[in-house]
Write a protein that holds these residues in place. Structure first.
Motif, PDB file in Angstrom:
ATOM      1  N   TYR A  48      -1.468   0.416  -2.245  1.00 49.25           N
ATOM      2  CA  TYR A  48      -1.832  -0.644  -1.046  1.00 49.25           C
ATOM      3  C   TYR A  48      -2.147  -1.942  -1.884  1.00 49.25           C
ATOM      4  N   SER A  92      10.659   1.920   0.584  1.00 50.52           N
ATOM      5  CA  SER A  92      11.233   0.842   1.413  1.00 50.52           C
ATOM      6  C   SER A  92      10.266   0.947   2.810  1.00 50.52           C
ATOM      7  N   ASP A  93      10.280   2.114   3.499  1.00 48.70           N
ATOM      8  CA  ASP A  93       9.518   2.411   4.704  1.00 48.70           C
ATOM      9  C   ASP A  93       8.001   1.863   4.389  1.00 48.70           C
ATOM     10  N   ILE A  94       7.598   2.140   3.364  1.00 47.61           N
ATOM     11  CA  ILE A  94       6.192   1.772   2.916  1.00 47.61           C
ATOM     12  C   ILE A  94       6.022   0.248   3.177  1.00 47.61           C
ATOM     13  N   LYS A 141       7.894  -1.603   4.490  1.00 45.12           N
ATOM     14  CA  LYS A 141       7.922  -2.402   6.014  1.00 45.12           C
ATOM     15  C   LYS A 141       6.894  -2.087   6.770  1.00 45.12           C
ATOM     16  N   GLU A 142       6.610  -0.804   6.812  1.00 41.85           N
ATOM     17  CA  GLU A 142       5.614  -0.236   7.909  1.00 41.85           C
ATOM     18  C   GLU A 142       4.049  -0.536   7.691  1.00 41.85           C
ATOM     19  N   TYR A 143       3.610  -0.547   6.392  1.00 39.21           N
ATOM     20  CA  TYR A 143       2.180  -0.972   5.908  1.00 39.21           C
ATOM     21  C   TYR A 143       1.791  -2.209   6.493  1.00 39.21           C
ATOM     22  N   MET A 179       2.686  -4.002   9.107  1.00 45.18           N
ATOM     23  CA  MET A 179       2.777  -3.806  10.476  1.00 45.18           C
ATOM     24  C   MET A 179       1.527  -3.057  10.936  1.00 45.18           C
ATOM     25  N   LEU A 230       1.034   0.356  10.349  1.00 46.29           N
ATOM     26  CA  LEU A 230       1.621   1.598  10.672  1.00 46.29           C
ATOM     27  C   LEU A 230       0.995   2.685   9.759  1.00 46.29           C
ATOM     28  N   GLU A 231       1.076   3.638  10.033  1.00 49.54           N
ATOM     29  CA  GLU A 231       0.630   4.951   9.066  1.00 49.54           C
ATOM     30  C   GLU A 231       1.747   5.381   8.008  1.00 49.54           C
ATOM     31  N   ILE A 232       1.420   5.255   6.612  1.00 53.82           N
ATOM     32  CA  ILE A 232       2.470   5.548   5.852  1.00 53.82           C
ATOM     33  C   ILE A 232       2.269   6.959   5.013  1.00 53.82           C
ATOM     34  N   GLU A 244       5.726   8.583   4.479  1.00 53.44           N
ATOM     35  CA  GLU A 244       6.362   8.074   3.508  1.00 53.44           C
ATOM     36  C   GLU A 244       5.759   8.112   2.044  1.00 53.44           C
TER      37      GLU A 244
END
Length: 291
Positions: free
Chosen positions: A34, A102-104, A106-108, A110, A112-114, A117
């Motif tokens: 984080y 990469s998803d982490i 993009k999503e964090y 926003m 979203l739960e990671i 991932e």
């Protein structure tokens, strides 16, 4: 061949040590991903991605070193084959590792739960770390054997076996990716952008071992590409592959005949390639062992 084996072995050892240090760094970073989203600490996450790029090239060099340093000693050969299989799985996992990170990213931001991932990244990370440690043990041990002037040249039969084992691993992995891509991808239009690079990447470990076989055949002109027994095994395997793959493709055609957007629209080629690779490798290995 001995010169190539020595150069590739030491290059792999150096890269393996670098990767081991980098993976220790990644381990520390994964306990608090984080902080990467704090402006002054973004560089820590960037270094993780750089490490994955280095790990990508290290897999290629290490696998080439393993192929060129396999020996006639049974213990060395078995551990080398296990390492090649391990390396193929770890290499393929690299791309899922990169995707998870990469998803982490993009999503964090926003909200979203990671957790999923992050678990995937940890799993791939442990796999890579285990591969690197195992590689260093194998290469240092092999270097010690060379220092004692013990024979460690690769014989054609051993390389033939290793090539087919890697072919089985890559064939199964490729077929799984094709099936997952077909059944679980939400947007069919994304097939053509995802399946092609994934398929090429899955084939890299097999192509690396095939390259090792090529180097061996070129450097040892007397033995050539394969002996009479291997020729016979390959002829039998080719015939069996042809007989099995044609009905498989016929079934694929029939099941998708009324579905213009079905599996045959874009996935037929990677499906066919991996079916052939799997069947040919299995039958070649079976013929070799049974005769």
């Amino acid at each position: 061949m001995n010169k190539l084996a020595k150069i590739s072995r030491w290059a792999a050892i150096v890269l393996g040590i670098i990767c081991a240090i980098w993976l220790v760094y990644n381990t520390v970073q994964y306990f608090d991903v984080y902080k990467w989203f704090e402006p002054e600490k973004e560089i820590f996450g960037t270094f993780v991605f750089i490490g994955l790029i280095i790990l990508f090239f290290s897999h290629i060099i290490i696998n080439l070193a393993v192929v060129t340093n396999l020996s006639k000693r049974s213990s060395n050969f078995i551990s080398g084959i296990v390492l090649l299989i391990f390396g193929a799985v770890s290499f393929i996992a690299l791309f899922f590792h990169w995707g998870a990170l990469s998803d982490i990213g993009k999503e964090y931001p926003m909200g979203l739960e990671i957790n999923n991932e992050l678990k995937a990244a940890w799993l791939a990370h442990i796999l890579h770390f285990s591969f690197i440690i195992y590689s260093l043990i194998f290469l240092f041990r092999n270097n010690k054997i060379q220092g004692k002037n013990q024979q460690s040249s690769l014989i054609g039969e051993q390389l033939f076996v290793s090539l087919n084992i890697i072919g089985i691993v890559c064939g199964i992995t490729g077929l799984l990716i094709v099936l997952v891509d077909f059944f679980f991808r939400a947007n069919p239009e994304s097939w053509k952008w995802a399946i092609i690079p994934y398929s090429l990447l899955v084939l890299i470990p097999y192509l690396l071992v095939l390259s090792g076989w090529s180097f061996t055949a070129i450097s040892d002109k007397k033995s050539g590409w394969y002996d009479e027994k291997q020729k016979y095994d390959i002829y039998k395997s080719s015939t069996f592959t042809l007989l099995v793959s044609i009905p498989a493709m016929l079934l694929l055609f029939l099941f998708n005949f009324n579905k213009i957007d079905g599996m045959s629209s874009i996935l037929w080629l990677p499906f066919y390639l991996f079916v052939i690779l799997f069947i040919f490798s299995v039958s070649s290995l079976y013929n070799f062992k049974s005769n």
